[in-house]
Design a protein around this motif. Structure first.
Motif, short mmCIF file in Angstrom:
data_model
loop_
_atom_site.label_atom_id
_atom_site.label_comp_id
_atom_site.label_asym_id
_atom_site.label_seq_id
_atom_site.Cartn_x
_atom_site.Cartn_y
_atom_site.Cartn_z
N VAL A 254 -2.04 -95.22 82.19
CA VAL A 254 -1.28 -96.08 81.29
C VAL A 254 -0.32 -95.19 80.50
CG1 VAL A 254 -1.34 -97.65 79.32
CG2 VAL A 254 -3.10 -97.81 81.09
N GLY A 255 0.94 -95.63 80.37
CA GLY A 255 1.90 -94.88 79.59
C GLY A 255 2.84 -94.08 80.46
N ALA A 256 3.52 -93.11 79.84
CA ALA A 256 4.48 -92.26 80.54
C ALA A 256 3.78 -91.03 81.09
CB ALA A 256 5.61 -91.85 79.61
N GLY A 257 4.17 -90.64 82.29
CA GLY A 257 3.61 -89.44 82.90
C GLY A 257 4.54 -88.94 83.99
N THR A 258 4.28 -87.75 84.48
CA THR A 258 5.15 -87.14 85.49
C THR A 258 4.31 -86.47 86.55
OG1 THR A 258 6.92 -86.76 83.89
CG2 THR A 258 6.99 -85.46 85.90
N VAL A 259 4.65 -86.71 87.80
CA VAL A 259 4.00 -86.03 88.92
C VAL A 259 4.99 -85.02 89.49
CG1 VAL A 259 2.90 -86.29 91.17
CG2 VAL A 259 2.59 -88.05 89.43
N GLU A 260 4.55 -83.76 89.60
CA GLU A 260 5.44 -82.67 89.99
C GLU A 260 5.10 -82.17 91.39
OE1 GLU A 260 5.48 -79.64 87.01
OE2 GLU A 260 6.45 -80.95 85.55
N PHE A 261 6.15 -81.82 92.13
CA PHE A 261 6.02 -81.33 93.50
C PHE A 261 6.87 -80.09 93.69
CE2 PHE A 261 5.67 -85.95 93.49
CZ PHE A 261 4.54 -86.20 94.25
N LEU A 262 6.49 -79.28 94.65
CA LEU A 262 7.32 -78.20 95.13
C LEU A 262 7.76 -78.57 96.53
CD1 LEU A 262 8.38 -75.41 94.23
CD2 LEU A 262 6.54 -74.40 95.56
N VAL A 263 9.06 -78.67 96.73
CA VAL A 263 9.61 -79.08 98.02
C VAL A 263 10.15 -77.85 98.73
CG1 VAL A 263 11.38 -80.45 99.18
CG2 VAL A 263 10.16 -81.39 97.20
N ALA A 264 9.64 -77.59 99.93
CA ALA A 264 10.07 -76.44 100.72
C ALA A 264 9.98 -76.80 102.20
CB ALA A 264 9.20 -75.22 100.41
N ASP A 265 11.00 -76.42 102.94
CA ASP A 265 11.04 -76.67 104.38
C ASP A 265 10.83 -78.14 104.71
OD1 ASP A 265 11.37 -73.91 104.88
OD2 ASP A 265 9.20 -73.60 104.74
N GLY A 266 11.39 -79.02 103.89
CA GLY A 266 11.31 -80.45 104.15
C GLY A 266 9.97 -81.08 103.83
N ARG A 267 9.05 -80.30 103.25
CA ARG A 267 7.71 -80.82 102.91
C ARG A 267 7.50 -80.75 101.41
NH1 ARG A 267 3.42 -77.40 105.30
NH2 ARG A 267 2.08 -79.05 104.44
N ALA A 268 6.70 -81.68 100.89
CA ALA A 268 6.39 -81.72 99.47
C ALA A 268 4.96 -81.27 99.25
CB ALA A 268 6.58 -83.13 98.93
N HIS A 269 4.78 -80.32 98.32
CA HIS A 269 3.45 -79.84 97.96
C HIS A 269 3.15 -80.32 96.54
CE1 HIS A 269 3.66 -76.90 101.33
NE2 HIS A 269 4.94 -76.90 101.02
N PHE A 270 2.04 -81.04 96.37
CA PHE A 270 1.67 -81.54 95.05
C PHE A 270 1.35 -80.37 94.12
CE2 PHE A 270 -1.83 -82.60 92.13
CZ PHE A 270 -1.20 -83.55 91.35
N LEU A 271 1.93 -80.36 92.94
CA LEU A 271 1.66 -79.33 91.94
C LEU A 271 0.70 -79.82 90.87
CD1 LEU A 271 5.21 -77.76 91.36
CD2 LEU A 271 3.27 -76.75 92.57
N GLU A 272 1.08 -80.90 90.18
CA GLU A 272 0.28 -81.36 89.05
C GLU A 272 0.82 -82.69 88.55
OE1 GLU A 272 1.25 -77.86 86.86
OE2 GLU A 272 2.44 -78.97 85.41
N MET A 273 0.00 -83.34 87.71
CA MET A 273 0.48 -84.51 86.98
C MET A 273 0.39 -84.19 85.50
SD MET A 273 -0.69 -88.49 86.96
CE MET A 273 0.23 -89.69 85.98
N ASN A 274 1.50 -84.36 84.80
CA ASN A 274 1.52 -84.16 83.36
C ASN A 274 1.33 -85.50 82.68
OD1 ASN A 274 1.99 -81.30 83.20
ND2 ASN A 274 4.05 -81.69 83.96
#
Length: 629
Positions: A254-274
């Motif tokens: 609930v509320g505001a949040g951000t999901v972060e990824f590292l994108v390399a070679d056309g693929r997304a790697h999950f980093l974290e959720m703030n």
């Protein structure tokens, strides 16, 4: 309904939340440490409460004091901002247990996502255990489990360095977030940092408000951010949005949040959720035409979001203006902010916690402001932002203003397919080279000083040709003399004609082009000529002020947090060997041996407060040892 809100934070984010509260008719309460007694966020609030009994660096981590402050001030809600306790589930519970409304996700969701290790496990990603790391896993990234902003992060490329970097990252994380837990993950070289903004209500609606690109970073801390992330394939962007929404719904977010990824070679790697509002949230607000803080408050009051978010429009870019010296390993700077003025033409947005006359201290992050622009296209936004920063007057400490302007105009940045997190590693030397205009700014500074002296003491052209006057600013030497027409002749650098010179304004002609410089001088010795900060070199130097070769001086004011294990006077050290660490503005800064030799003095003691230029240690170099003198 919320009637009075306390922001459990300081600086820019507190002022940002207060701005929305004023628009909504909500009273505001600030909290402050002794170091922040005169800070802008305190002046900006309706009421303020001092947080007693803690050092400045610890004050905003005292959840018990903050809850007491909210109750004493009659607040009925608490907004955590970002950093400090914003992702601390125990603090969220303490707020709600006190009968206050928490502007954030449920504590259970914070626990599930705020710890990077648990978040990865929830999404099926298993972090490396430090004890399992081998040479084949390198390079790896050590990260704080409970926070972000580059604090508690270290890249490790040699296995022998891992124990020390784990210790350093843990200490930095504990100082910044009150939690020293760290973990290890593979380090992906030169990927793109892409994130998704989320907003979820209590009725099952989850908005994914597009993407942001935050690839331009130094020390794993973002410098320039933008929305939407440019050049992403449609299928990849859709996958990022879907993953972010699934992650939020999996923990009842609930509320505001951000999901972060590292994108390399056309693929997304999950980093974290703030599990909080991000520093870079304004670019999303500008693209979607929303106020995320207002929506946070509405969601906390139980109101439902529309089924679909607004449609995005155009492009927005944000630059973080820091009091730091990029050319000196991003060393944070302190001092009085004599003048701070960002031109507002073209809807330039400035989110800041400082005003002219405020002091930049040693205890907190050195970010002065976020400067944000919106335009129909990315190219137009970058041009507008560079122009606004170029005309910004920020007088006092060294800042990264020039670096930001050069970054926004660099060919790699203007070509989004070249974006990646290695931008500054590749381009920093070129970006921090003094621009050609600085040479002429030094000429203007010297002539303005001469005009001020003439106004006080008289003087001017003489029948007998006078000797050149010389002034030096940094690496720029200026030579000039009075001219027959009452003005001045510049003899170095060549090719400069003086059109007019007054104590505060100088007009020069160079190669047929006329340039105007406004010149401001301050009691701390700094001179600001146009957009350039100059420090005059004294004409005469006291020999007693000369520093012995091999002396290690504090590059910034701060606290000695630790000395290398077992280091003692008489030890042989090698060039680049870490000797001690200073903490300044919530970050650790390594001080290394400048050359190979013998450690002949060690004045650094853990816990010692030092000012810039303080003698920390002396390394007698091999060349010095062979010198019979």
């Amino acid at each position: 309904m919320i009637t009075s809100l306390l922001v459990a934070n300081r600086g820019e984010i507190a002022c940002r939340v207060f701005r929305t509260c004023r628009e909504l008719g909500i009273s505001t309460v600030a909290v402050y440490s002794d170091a922040d007694a005169d800070a802008l966020h305190v002046r900006d609030a309706d009421t303020a409460v001092r947080l007693p009994g803690a050092t400045p660096s610890e004050t905003y981590l005292r959840g018990d004091l903050i809850v007491k402050a909210a109750l004493a001030a009659g607040a009925d809600a608490v907004h955590p901002g970002y950093g400090f306790l914003s992702e601390n589930a125990d603090f969220a519970r303490a707020v709600t247990d006190a009968g206050l409304l928490w502007i954030g996700p449920p504590p259970a969701a914070i626990e599930a996502m705020a710890s990077k290790t648990r978040a990865k496990e929830l999404l099926g990603v298993t972090p490396l255990r430090p004890e399992d790391v081998t040479g084949a896993d390198l390079p790896v990234l050590v990260k704080a489990a409970a926070g972000g902003g580059g604090r508690g992060m270290r890249v490790v490329r040699e296995l022998d360095a891992l124990p020390g970097e784990l210790k350093a990252a843990s200490a930095e994380a504990a100082s910044a977030f009150g939690d020293g837990e760290v973990f290890v993950e593979p380090y992906v070289e030169d990927g793109r940092h892409v994130e998704v903004q989320l907003l979820c209500d209590t009725h099952g609606t989850a908005w994914a408000l597009g993407t942001r690109d935050c690839s331009l970073q130094r020390r794993h801390q973002k410098v320039i951010e933008e929305a939407p992330a440019p050049g992403l394939p449609a299928a990849l962007e859709a996958s990022l949005l879907d993953t972010a929404v699934r992650a939020a719904k999996a923990v009842g977010y609930v509320g505001a949040g951000t999901v972060e990824f590292l994108v390399a070679d056309g693929r997304a790697h999950f980093l974290e959720m703030n599990t909080r509002l991000q520093v870079e949230h304004p670019v999303t607000e500008e693209v979607y035409g929303v106020d995320l803080v207002a929506l946070q408050l509405a969601v906390a009051e139980g109101r439902a979001l529309p089924a679909e978010p607004p449609a995005p429009r155009g492009h927005a870019i944000e630059a973080r203006l820091y009091a730091e010296d990029p050319a000196r390993e991003w060393a944070p700077q302190t001092g009085v902010l004599h003048r701070f003025d960002v031109p507002g033409e073209g809807r330039v947005r400035v989110d800041t916690g400082y005003a002219s006359g405020d002091a930049v201290g040693v205890h907190y992050d050195p970010m002065l402001a976020k400067v944000i622009v919106h335009a129909p296209t990315r190219a137009e936004a970058a041009r507008k932002l560079a122009h606004a920063l170029e005309r910004t007057r920020v007088h006092g400490p060294v800042t990264n203003r020039g670096l930001l302007v050069a970054s926004l105009r660099h060919p790699e940045y203007t070509s989004p397919e070249a974006l990646d997190t290695g931008f500054y590693e590749r381009n920093l030397p070129a970006l921090t080279t003094a621009p050609d205009g600085e040479r002429y700014a030094a000429v203007a500074a010297a002539l303005a000083e001469a005009a001020a002296r003439r106004g006080r003491f008289g003087g001017g052209w003489r029948n007998l040709r006078s000797q050149d006057e010389t002034r030096t600013y940094g690496d720029h030497e200026v030579r000039y003399r009075p001219a027959r027409d009452g003005g001045y002749e510049v003899t170095a650098p060549e090719g400069v004609r003086v059109v007019a010179a007054a104590p505060d304004r100088v007009r020069l002609e160079v190669a047929g082009v006329v340039r105007d410089f406004t010149v401001d001088r301050y009691g701390d010795g700094t001179v600001h000529s146009g957009p350039h900060r100059l420090v005059p070199r004294p004409r005469f130097t006291d020999p007693s002020e000369q520093t012995a070769p091999g002396s290690l001086l504090a590059p910034m004011p701060g606290t000695v947090v630790r000395v290398a294990d077992g280091l003692a006077v008489g030890d042989r050290v090698t060039a680049g060997q870490p000797l001690l660490w200073l903490e300044a503005m919530k970050m650790e800064h390594r001080v290394s041996a400048p050359a190979s030799g013998t450690l002949t003095a060690l004045h650094a003691v853990p816990g010692r407060q030092v000012e810039v230029g303080a003698l920390l240690a002396v390394v007698q170099t091999e060349a010095t040892e062979e010198d019979p003198v």
